[in-house]
Design an enzyme around this catalytic site. Structure first.
Site, PDB file in Angstrom:
ATOM      1  N   GLU A   1      -1.818   3.226  -3.110  1.00 31.18           N
ATOM      2  CA  GLU A   1      -2.065   3.848  -1.805  1.00 31.18           C
ATOM      3  C   GLU A   1      -2.032   2.849  -0.657  1.00 31.18           C
ATOM      4  O   GLU A   1      -1.699   3.196   0.471  1.00 31.18           O
ATOM      5  CB  GLU A   1      -3.399   4.589  -1.800  1.00 31.18           C
ATOM      6  CG  GLU A   1      -3.395   5.873  -2.625  1.00 31.18           C
ATOM      7  CD  GLU A   1      -3.716   5.644  -4.088  1.00 31.18           C
ATOM      8  OE1 GLU A   1      -3.770   4.473  -4.520  1.00 31.18           O
ATOM      9  OE2 GLU A   1      -3.911   6.639  -4.812  1.00 31.18           O
TER      10      GLU A   1
ATOM     11  N   PHE B   1     -16.874  14.655  -8.470  1.00 30.87           N
ATOM     12  CA  PHE B   1     -15.817  13.799  -9.012  1.00 30.87           C
ATOM     13  C   PHE B   1     -14.840  13.402  -7.901  1.00 30.87           C
ATOM     14  O   PHE B   1     -14.354  14.253  -7.170  1.00 30.87           O
ATOM     15  CB  PHE B   1     -15.081  14.541 -10.133  1.00 30.87           C
ATOM     16  CG  PHE B   1     -13.954  13.727 -10.708  1.00 30.87           C
ATOM     17  CD1 PHE B   1     -14.193  12.517 -11.352  1.00 30.87           C
ATOM     18  CD2 PHE B   1     -12.635  14.153 -10.577  1.00 30.87           C
ATOM     19  CE1 PHE B   1     -13.155  11.762 -11.864  1.00 30.87           C
ATOM     20  CE2 PHE B   1     -11.586  13.398 -11.090  1.00 30.87           C
ATOM     21  CZ  PHE B   1     -11.846  12.196 -11.735  1.00 30.87           C
ATOM     22  N   GLN B   2     -14.607  12.127  -7.795  1.00 35.45           N
ATOM     23  CA  GLN B   2     -13.695  11.559  -6.795  1.00 35.45           C
ATOM     24  C   GLN B   2     -14.100  11.908  -5.361  1.00 35.45           C
ATOM     25  O   GLN B   2     -13.255  12.080  -4.489  1.00 35.45           O
ATOM     26  CB  GLN B   2     -12.243  11.946  -7.070  1.00 35.45           C
ATOM     27  CG  GLN B   2     -11.779  11.343  -8.392  1.00 35.45           C
ATOM     28  CD  GLN B   2     -10.285  11.354  -8.576  1.00 35.45           C
ATOM     29  OE1 GLN B   2      -9.594  12.243  -8.111  1.00 35.45           O
ATOM     30  NE2 GLN B   2      -9.779  10.345  -9.269  1.00 35.45           N
TER      31      GLN B   2
ATOM     32  N   LYS C   1     -10.453  20.333  -0.207  1.00 28.16           N
ATOM     33  CA  LYS C   1      -9.473  21.064  -0.994  1.00 28.16           C
ATOM     34  C   LYS C   1      -9.515  22.572  -0.734  1.00 28.16           C
ATOM     35  O   LYS C   1      -8.483  23.228  -0.653  1.00 28.16           O
ATOM     36  CB  LYS C   1      -9.736  20.769  -2.474  1.00 28.16           C
ATOM     37  CG  LYS C   1      -8.720  21.374  -3.397  1.00 28.16           C
ATOM     38  CD  LYS C   1      -8.882  20.869  -4.817  1.00 28.16           C
ATOM     39  CE  LYS C   1      -8.064  21.768  -5.748  1.00 28.16           C
ATOM     40  NZ  LYS C   1      -7.524  21.062  -6.880  1.00 28.16           N
TER      41      LYS C   1
ATOM     42  N   MET D   1      -1.258 -21.576   2.833  1.00 29.14           N
ATOM     43  CA  MET D   1      -1.968 -21.766   4.100  1.00 29.14           C
ATOM     44  C   MET D   1      -3.397 -22.265   3.854  1.00 29.14           C
ATOM     45  O   MET D   1      -3.895 -23.129   4.579  1.00 29.14           O
ATOM     46  CB  MET D   1      -1.981 -20.460   4.894  1.00 29.14           C
ATOM     47  CG  MET D   1      -2.621 -20.585   6.255  1.00 29.14           C
ATOM     48  SD  MET D   1      -1.821 -21.862   7.253  1.00 29.14           S
ATOM     49  CE  MET D   1      -0.615 -20.872   8.137  1.00 29.14           C
TER      50      MET D   1
HETATM   51  C1  LIG Z   1      -5.783  -9.873   1.286  1.00 32.78           C
HETATM   52  C2  LIG Z   1      -5.994 -11.284   1.703  1.00 32.78           C
HETATM   53  N1  LIG Z   1      -6.734 -12.115   0.931  1.00 32.78           N
HETATM   54  C3  LIG Z   1      -6.904 -13.401   1.294  1.00 32.78           C
HETATM   55  C4  LIG Z   1      -6.361 -13.891   2.440  1.00 32.78           C
HETATM   56  C5  LIG Z   1      -6.581 -15.348   2.858  1.00 32.78           C
HETATM   57  N2  LIG Z   1      -5.290 -16.053   2.879  1.00 32.78           N
HETATM   58  C6  LIG Z   1      -4.613 -16.271   4.013  1.00 32.78           C
HETATM   59  S1  LIG Z   1      -3.174 -17.047   3.773  1.00 32.78           S
HETATM   60  C7  LIG Z   1      -3.440 -17.155   2.125  1.00 32.78           C
HETATM   61  C8  LIG Z   1      -2.433 -17.807   1.231  1.00 32.78           C
HETATM   62  C9  LIG Z   1      -1.225 -16.978   1.073  1.00 32.78           C
HETATM   63  O1  LIG Z   1      -0.443 -17.527   0.043  1.00 32.78           O
HETATM   64  P1  LIG Z   1       1.086 -17.176  -0.071  1.00 32.78           P
HETATM   65  O2  LIG Z   1       1.300 -15.737   0.011  1.00 32.78           O
HETATM   66  O3  LIG Z   1       1.640 -17.864  -1.255  1.00 32.78           O
HETATM   67  O4  LIG Z   1       1.666 -17.770   1.266  1.00 32.78           O
HETATM   68  P2  LIG Z   1       1.927 -19.287   1.714  1.00 32.78           P
HETATM   69  O5  LIG Z   1       0.827 -19.622   2.644  1.00 32.78           O
HETATM   70  O6  LIG Z   1       1.937 -20.126   0.487  1.00 32.78           O
HETATM   71  O7  LIG Z   1       3.241 -19.217   2.395  1.00 32.78           O
HETATM   72  C10 LIG Z   1      -4.663 -16.593   1.795  1.00 32.78           C
HETATM   73  C11 LIG Z   1      -5.228 -16.557   0.436  1.00 32.78           C
HETATM   74  C12 LIG Z   1      -5.625 -12.985   3.227  1.00 32.78           C
HETATM   75  N3  LIG Z   1      -5.077 -13.344   4.391  1.00 32.78           N
HETATM   76  N4  LIG Z   1      -5.439 -11.704   2.828  1.00 32.78           N
END
Ligand SMILES: Cc1ncc(C[n+]2csc(CCOP(=O)(O)OP(=O)(O)O)c2C)c(N)n1
Ligand SMILES: [Mg+2]
Lengths: 565, 160
Positions: free
Chosen positions: A50, A112-113, A162, A479
């Site tokens: 979703e 439920f749900q 529903k 990052m």
């Molecule tokens: C749902 C979610 N969880 C955690 C984060 C924190 N976060 C920001 S950037 C990142 C790393 C992303 O890794 P990747 O997709 O491999 O991208 P890269 O920075 O390596 O290009 C994280 C964990 C986020 N932005 N969103």
């Protein structure tokens, strides 16, 4: 008055609003609605999660400017959508989310749900409704679309018990919606416009600071006219990219934490900052008291709460950006000043700006055969003429996309700005491609993010929706790793992806095409090949693993305190 | 500084939680809040007392106004206004203190609404500061229980 089944009424309301495609996932609470959708000519896209449905509707909305629609079942279906609803809310994206709910007699019984999705989404929707009476159904749907698309747009959720969907309801005639309690203000105050224009005529070092409001209000042309007529350099937020042509001489690119040296310096030295549809987010301002410290500030925004929230402004203009920019252009055209002469007084300022760019251009060091992610994005930019629809995941991949793809038009960069939702890019790309089947749609992805909604490869495949995934694979949550490298003594806590799938094989398992490049010399041919294949393609670029995103303003610092390459 | 804000809203389920959710989500504080129907039963009036500097109060009123179900927001304390609060106080009233309690509530124009062998329950209305004054005076005598309504307020009608 005509009586029809609730589900039929819903479908008729959707058609009234011009909805042709919706994204969803079924369940017990929405089975009646699905049964009637089965016979309707609304195109339903069955996603695999979703969150993907709402992101896809969001991608669809961002590229078209129309309201995106998602349909989810009650309970877990609805809660699975919450992250994506919050994503749309933070970026002011017009959506209508229909959720199933248990029958009205069971509400409140832990049926439920059953989940109180209206309560859960109250802080992350522009508005939401639980339809508790059959006669409210049709007016509620109409009002929801009205609220989603007007004023500062946003997601609106309608929870549909529903029994109401299965009951007979009145299908009343559609009338223009007038709400006593909701009347967004589009027209600017002319006194404020005049004040703003007089400041523009006086300024020696003006800067236009452009945000997502310019895209949402389709005012890129009016903005471009103002900038070019008055020779005002332009910087854009992540959400504003494409609001002004990235290849224009007046473009300084993005500002803020990973903005260009030039943009951040220009804001810091400006004597007039014209904020258009931007909200002074902390990722843009850095330390607020050091943001544009010498500038008078004009702020145009349709949402009064954005004004003077983070930074006190001198000339607030509460209005739709398009109306306000048009009024400013008209005022300037008829004010009797020779605008060319005024614009010419900015020449020394533009020279200073040019000097900054010459000294510190957006750049990176190419190191032979080790693939640099920036090179991948640059090559993609060249091969698509800056005109592809680019969605992104979140992290370094997103910033490189923003820095090195020169967006020439609005609604081409589709990215989760405010919430920064990993897993956004692939479903959003599917939504964008469903809207514009002939456009080139590329998700610039990271290896961490792509795994958060990788299941949507099946959706792309099922609907013959040949999106391309440009995976900048560094085998890191890059990052976060970069922050650890710079500020946490290189202690890479939980950012090394010790197990990752073979992405090429994974793509193939879904019936998509997987391509891989491990050397710089392979990048161009892989992109060319991917663009030529009429199928979903995942390009696995094995990039320099510890490449960083620069410039970088450390959190809480002034934006002039940039770490450069 | 304290501000008394009056909000007209749609009288519908969930509206109050939109208001309180806004305050908790954005870290604004609520000192008191009271709400009831207006003459028009589809509309409620909510009075809330909050505090903050000018910028915070500006954000509060704008954010309230942004809620779809909110019809009108007035910072009543910007101009002349009347405010009232009501309190019920159950105070110890034994042979030695009864007279004293009666004297105090008489001064503050309160009345006794319930009597038990050992307590009086007293009703009083007034501004929040008057209520506080009564409480401070009765406290040494022994307050058993107290319920306050929170402030309601109305702008003064124009004099001309
Ligand atoms: C749902 C979610 N969880 C955690 C984060 C924190 N976060 C920001 S950037 C990142 C790393 C992303 O890794 P990747 O997709 O491999 O991208 P890269 O920075 O390596 O290009 C994280 C964990 C986020 N932005 N969103
Ligand atoms: Mg990564």
């Amino acid at each position: 008055m005509e009586k029809v089944k609730g589900s039929i009424a819903i479908i008729r309301c959707l058609k009234e609003e011009g909805v042709k495609t919706i994204f969803g996932f079924p369940g017990g609470a929405v089975i009646d609605l699905y049964d009637d959708l089965y016979d309707s000519d609304i195109n339903h896209v069955l996603v695999r999660h979703e969150q993907g449905a709402v992101h896809a509707a969001d991608g669809f909305a961002r590229v078209t400017g129309e309201v995106g629609v998602a349909l989810l079942t009650s309970g877990p279906g609805a809660t699975n959508g919450v992250t994506a609803i919050a994503t749309a809310y933070m970026d002011s994206i017009p959506l209508v989310i229909l959720t199933g709910q248990v029958p009205t007699p069971l509400i409140g019984n832990d049926a439920f749900q059953e989940v109180d999705i209206v309560g859960i989404t109250r802080p992350c929707t522009k508005h939401n409704y639980l339809v508790s009476k059959a006669e409210d159904l049709v007016p509620t749907i109409r009002e929801a679309f009205h609220i989603a698309r007007t004023g500062r747009p946003g997601p609106v959720l309608i929870d549909l018990p529903k029994d109401i969907v299965a009951s007979m309801v009145e299908f009343t005639e559609k009338k223009p919606i007038r709400m006593q309690n909701y009347q967004p203000n589009y027209e600017p105050h002319m006194g404020q416009i005049e004040k703003a224009c007089k400041e523009i005529l006086k300024a020696k070092q003006p800067v236009l600071y452009v945000g997502g409001g310019v895209i949402l209000s389709n005012s890129n042309e009016e903005l471009t006219e103002l900038a070019q007529k008055m020779k005002i350099p332009v910087t854009m937020t992540l959400m504003g990219l494409g609001g002004f042509p990235g290849r224009d001489d007046l473009s300084m690119g993005m500002l803020g934490m990973h903005g260009s040296y030039t943009a951040n310096m220009a804001v810091a030295k400006s004597d007039l900052l014209i904020a258009v549809g931007a909200r002074f987010d902390d990722r843009v301002t850095g330390r607020v008291d050091a943001f544009a410290p010498h500038a008078k500030i004009i702020h145009i925004d349709i949402d009064p709460t954005s004004i003077s929230k983070n930074v006190a402004v001198d000339i607030p203009i509460v209005a739709d950006c398009k109306h306000a920019l048009t009024a400013m252009n008209n005022w300037l055209d008829s004010c009797g000043h020779n605008l060319n002469e005024v614009a010419a007084t900015h020449t020394p300022w533009l020279e200073t700006i040019g000097e900054w760019t010459r000294k510190h251009p957006m750049g990176y060091l190419n190191e032979g055969e080790i693939i640099k992610p920036q090179y991948v994005v640059e090559t993609l930019d060249e091969l698509t003429g800056g005109d592809a629809i680019i969605t992104t995941e979140v992290g370094q991949n997103q910033m490189w996309a923003a820095q090195f793809y020169k967006f020439s038009k609005p609604r081409r960069l589709i990215t989760s700005g405010g919430l920064g939702t990993m897993g956004y890019g692939l479903p959003a790309a599917i939504g964008a491609k469903m809207a514009f089947p002939d456009a080139t749609v590329v998700d610039i992805a990271g290896d961490g993010s792509i795994q958060m909604n990788i299941q949507e490869l099946a959706t792309a495949k099922q609907y013959k929706c040949p999106v391309k995934i440009c995976l900048l694979n560094n085998n890191y949550l890059g990052m976060v790793r970069q922050w650890q490298e710079l500020f946490y003594d290189k202690r890479y806590a939980a950012t090394v992806m010790e197990v990752t799938p073979d992405f090429v094989a994974l793509a193939e398992a879904y019936g998509a095409v997987g391509l891989r490049a491990t050397k710089t010399s392979e990048v161009e041919s892989v992109i060319k090949e991917a663009l030529s294949i009429d199928n979903v393609v995942l390009m696995d670029f094995r990039i320099a693993r510890e490449e960083g995103v620069f410039p970088m303003v450390p959190a809480g610092k002034a934006t002039t305190e940039m770490l450069l390459v | 500084m304290k501000h008394t804000i009056s909000v007209l809203l749609q009288n519908k389920p969930g509206v109050l939680s939109r208001v309180t959710g806004l305050f908790s989500g954005r870290g604004f504080n609520i000192e008191s809040l009271s709400v009831a129907e207006t003459l028009d039963s589809t509309i409620s009036c909510l009075t809330l007392v909050t505090s903050g500097d000018k910028a915070i109060i500006e954000q509060i009123t704008k954010q309230l106004h942004k809620l779809i179900d909110v019809i009108k927001v007035t910072d009543i304390s910007e101009s002349e206004y009347v405010e009232r609060e009501m309190v019920l106080i159950r105070v110890k009233a034994e042979s030695t203190t009864r007279a004293e309690v009666l004297r105090v509530i008489d001064i503050f124009r309160g009345k006794v609404v319930d009597v038990s062998p050992k307590t009086y329950t007293v009703e009083l209305t007034g501004s929040a500061s008057k209520i506080q004054a009564v409480i401070d005076i009765l406290r040494p005598i022994g307050i058993k229980e107290i319920v306050r309504t929170g402030t309601i307020a109305m702008a003064r009608a124009p004099k001309k």
